[in-house]
Motif scaffolding. Sequence first.
Motif, short mmCIF file in Angstrom:
data_model
loop_
_atom_site.label_atom_id
_atom_site.label_comp_id
_atom_site.label_asym_id
_atom_site.label_seq_id
_atom_site.Cartn_x
_atom_site.Cartn_y
_atom_site.Cartn_z
N ARG A 67 4.60 -14.74 29.31
CA ARG A 67 3.96 -14.50 30.61
C ARG A 67 4.96 -13.96 31.64
NH1 ARG A 67 2.53 -19.44 30.95
NH2 ARG A 67 4.14 -20.09 32.36
N GLU A 68 6.18 -14.47 31.61
CA GLU A 68 7.21 -14.10 32.59
C GLU A 68 8.12 -13.05 31.96
OE1 GLU A 68 9.04 -17.79 33.79
OE2 GLU A 68 7.27 -18.41 34.91
N LEU A 69 7.82 -11.79 32.20
CA LEU A 69 8.52 -10.67 31.57
C LEU A 69 9.76 -10.28 32.36
CD1 LEU A 69 5.28 -8.61 30.90
CD2 LEU A 69 6.40 -10.26 29.36
N GLU A 92 14.03 -14.15 38.52
CA GLU A 92 13.12 -13.05 38.81
C GLU A 92 12.40 -12.65 37.53
OE1 GLU A 92 15.52 -11.10 42.57
OE2 GLU A 92 15.45 -9.98 40.70
N TRP A 93 11.15 -12.25 37.69
CA TRP A 93 10.32 -11.88 36.56
C TRP A 93 9.15 -11.06 37.06
CZ3 TRP A 93 5.29 -14.05 36.34
CH2 TRP A 93 5.05 -15.07 37.26
N ARG A 94 8.49 -10.41 36.11
CA ARG A 94 7.28 -9.66 36.46
C ARG A 94 6.17 -10.10 35.53
NH1 ARG A 94 5.99 -5.91 32.74
NH2 ARG A 94 7.66 -5.30 31.35
N ASP A 95 4.94 -9.90 35.99
CA ASP A 95 3.80 -10.19 35.13
C ASP A 95 3.36 -8.91 34.43
OD1 ASP A 95 2.24 -8.77 36.98
OD2 ASP A 95 1.33 -10.58 37.82
N ASP A 96 2.32 -8.98 33.63
CA ASP A 96 1.88 -7.81 32.88
C ASP A 96 1.16 -6.78 33.74
OD1 ASP A 96 -0.47 -9.20 33.26
OD2 ASP A 96 -0.91 -9.42 31.12
N SER A 97 1.00 -7.09 35.04
CA SER A 97 0.44 -6.11 35.99
C SER A 97 1.53 -5.45 36.83
CB SER A 97 -0.58 -6.79 36.91
OG SER A 97 -1.66 -7.30 36.17
N GLU A 98 2.80 -5.68 36.43
CA GLU A 98 3.96 -5.10 37.12
C GLU A 98 4.21 -5.70 38.50
OE1 GLU A 98 6.14 -3.09 35.55
OE2 GLU A 98 4.85 -3.23 33.80
N ARG A 99 3.68 -6.89 38.78
CA ARG A 99 3.98 -7.59 40.02
C ARG A 99 5.23 -8.43 39.80
NH1 ARG A 99 -1.96 -9.96 40.58
NH2 ARG A 99 -1.21 -10.61 38.55
#
Length: 155
Positions: A67-69, A92-99
Motif C-alpha cells: 500500500r505504501e509505495l 515518505e510514501w505514495r499511494d497507487d493514485s500518486e498522492r
Amino acid sequence: METKPPLSPFTEESARQKVRLAEDAWNSRDPERVSLVYTEDTQWRNRAEFPVGRNQVREFLRRKWARELDYRLIKELWAFSGNRLAVRFAYEWRDDSERWFRSYGNENWEFNAQGLMMRRLASINDLPIDQKDRKFFWPLGRRPDDHPGLSELGL
C-alpha cells in the motif's frame, strides 16, 4: 538462541546503532528480514492494528508495503534506559493514485536479553504532501550515511 546485537543495557552509542539497524531493515521493505528482529511472541500496537508474533508482523508488513509505495524512512533516537528505547521517525510514501504522504510517529521499544524486540508501540500521523515538498530522495533501500537525519531536516 539467536541474538541481535547491540544488546541492553543500552549506552547512547549502542542505542543509536540499534535505531540505525532498525531503519536500515525497514528501508529494505523485506517483511522476512524485518520480522527476524522481533521475538516469536512480539506484541505490537500500530495505528488500529495489534499484531502478535512474527507471523502476524510479516503479514502486516506485506500489506503495509503493498500500500505504501516508494517508502523511505528515517528514525532518530529520542531516549533510552536499560532495555527500552524511545524513537521518533518520519517516512515518505505514495499511494497507487500518486498522492504523496509524510508519516510522522513515535515508537517505544522493549528488548529481551538476546536483543530481540518484545514490544513495539507506535503512534503515527499521516500528512498529505505535494510531490515538490518531499525531502527523502535517496534510491530505494538504505539511507546513505551522508543524507541528513530528522533533526537536520527540521522534522
